[in-house]
Design an enzyme around this catalytic site. Structure first.
Site, PDB file in Angstrom:
ATOM      1  CG  ASN A 295     -16.224  -1.205  -8.637  1.00 22.50           C
ATOM      2  OD1 ASN A 295     -16.061  -1.394  -9.120  1.00 22.50           O
ATOM      3  ND2 ASN A 295     -16.857  -1.376  -7.208  1.00 22.50           N
TER       4      ASN A 295
ATOM      5  CG  ASP B  76      -2.047   0.657   1.074  1.00 22.87           C
ATOM      6  OD1 ASP B  76      -2.142   1.721   0.418  1.00 22.87           O
ATOM      7  OD2 ASP B  76      -3.157   0.411   1.711  1.00 22.87           O
TER       8      ASP B  76
ATOM      9  CG  MET C  83     -15.091  -6.914  -1.623  1.00 20.94           C
ATOM     10  SD  MET C  83     -15.778  -7.118  -2.849  1.00 20.94           S
ATOM     11  CE  MET C  83     -14.851  -8.806  -3.849  1.00 20.94           C
TER      12      MET C  83
ATOM     13  CG  HIS D 237     -18.932  -5.207  -9.854  1.00 23.85           C
ATOM     14  ND1 HIS D 237     -19.434  -6.424  -9.245  1.00 23.85           N
ATOM     15  CD2 HIS D 237     -18.230  -4.247  -8.990  1.00 23.85           C
ATOM     16  CE1 HIS D 237     -19.293  -5.706  -7.843  1.00 23.85           C
ATOM     17  NE2 HIS D 237     -18.712  -5.431  -8.142  1.00 23.85           N
TER      18      HIS D 237
ATOM     19  CG  ASP E  50     -21.839  -8.760  -9.086  1.00 21.61           C
ATOM     20  OD1 ASP E  50     -22.225  -8.012  -8.406  1.00 21.61           O
ATOM     21  OD2 ASP E  50     -20.525  -8.653 -10.212  1.00 21.61           O
TER      22      ASP E  50
HETATM   23  C1  LMR Z   1     -19.836  -3.399  -4.531  1.00 22.34           C
HETATM   24  O1  LMR Z   1     -20.421  -4.631  -4.934  1.00 22.34           O
HETATM   25  O2  LMR Z   1     -20.498  -3.739  -3.267  1.00 22.34           O
HETATM   26  C2  LMR Z   1     -18.565  -3.041  -4.890  1.00 22.34           C
HETATM   27  O3  LMR Z   1     -18.209  -3.051  -6.194  1.00 22.34           O
HETATM   28  C3  LMR Z   1     -18.369  -1.551  -4.132  1.00 22.34           C
HETATM   29  C4  LMR Z   1     -19.692  -0.908  -4.963  1.00 22.34           C
HETATM   30  O4  LMR Z   1     -19.032   0.631  -4.629  1.00 22.34           O
HETATM   31  O5  LMR Z   1     -20.695  -1.212  -4.856  1.00 22.34           O
END
Ligand code: LMR
Length: 297
Positions: free
Chosen positions: A94, A9, A203, A152, A125
């Site tokens: 993302n 990081d 996640m 996504h 998902d």
């Molecule tokens: C999710 O699906 O929870 C992640 O991609 C984070 C988001 O910003 O939704």
């Protein structure tokens, strides 16, 4: 499955490493901070998981993160190209629909792109679809499995509830409501966290499941199948990246599995996602090419 967990990081890595190092597994944990230590973090890696970047705040779409997260993913992909070009790369940052094409462009420019080895992690998902569909069907969570395809973000997330195993036989209106909830589930968490970020624990669970599947496949395990957002040449509407079921082997993707028979709402869902997915892919690929040009090739 992990012999060495190298954490990277720009700040705060030693604290996370100390925390993880107290877990009673054989994994050796090392901390690496800042550009100068990226090479040490990546050297010899078999699997690189990239969750870096900023999360959404209420009212934001995943695409609103593009300006910050795109450069972070590009830098890390360049690190992969330099220090561990044979590794599997699993991107969580993302907007996944764009960050995966960005990484592909960086790896291509370095001459090390292998479409079998680059993944956008869409396991959350699937985890959500399994949880919500099981709840609606009145069966135990985990007792139902189904693929989630497309991408996504919002409507690009397409759960194939007609393919749920075992069959759930839910009314059409329930299927439509479940589909919408799965598509908006990330936003549900962002809203509930009220400015304190997006999904982290579910996640982490999903990423651990995907990473474990990769490690089992790398070690020669058979029958490993996951949904992931991957490069493909036979996706609907010619999308160069598409989330779908893939079987994994020691070299990454061994085969992309067919989408299978779709219900008529799912066929409409495929039509509805094509435009947004294509635009997100183009945006990522263009950024990646421009980034490479700016670095001098
Ligand atoms: C999710 O699906 O929870 C992640 O991609 C984070 C988001 O910003 O939704």
């Amino acid at each position: 499955m992990i012999s060495h967990l190298a954490l990277y990081d720009v700040v705060g890595t030693p604290g996370v490493a100390a925390d993880l190092a107290h877990i009673d597994t054989p994994a050796r944990v090392t901390a690496h901070t800042g550009d100068a230590e990226l090479g040490a973090a990546l050297a010899g890696a078999a699997l690189v998981v990239i969750p870096a970047g900023v999360p959404r705040k209420p009212g934001m779409t995943r695409d609103d993160l593009f300006n910050i997260n795109a450069g972070i993913v590009a830098t890390l992909a360049q690190g992969v190209a330099r220090y561990c070009p044979l590794a599997l790369v699993a991107i969580i940052s993302n907007p996944v629909n764009s960050t995966v094409p960005i990484a592909a462009e960086i790896l291509k420019a370095a001459g090390v792109f292998d479409p079998r080895k680059l993944f956008g992690v869409t396991t959350l998902d699937v985890v959500r679809a399994r949880a919500f569909v099981a709840e609606a069907a009145g069966v135990e969570a985990g007792a139902v499995d189904l693929p989630v395809v497309g991408g996504h973000a919002g409507v690009t997330i397409l759960p194939l509830i007609s393919q749920a195993k075992p069959r759930v036989g839910l009314p059409l209106a329930t299927v439509a409501a479940l589909t919408a909830r799965i598509q908006d589930a990330g936003t549900e968490v962002v809203t509930a966290k009220a400015g304190k970020g997006s999904a982290t624990l579910s996640m982490a669970y999903a990423a651990a499941r995907f990473a474990n599947s990769c490690l089992v496949a790398l070690a020669g395990g058979e029958g490993v199948v996951e949904c992931a957002y991957v490069a493909c040449s036979d996706a609907p509407a010619g999308a160069p990246f598409f989330a779908r079921r893939v079987s994994l082997g020691p070299s990454g993707i061994a085969a992309s599995l067919p989408l299978g028979p779709l219900s008529s709402p799912e066929i409409s869902g495929l039509d509805a996602l094509a435009g947004e997915l294509a635009a997100s892919i183009d945006k990522g690929a263009e950024f990646g090419r421009a980034w490479v040009a700016k670095q001098g090739g």
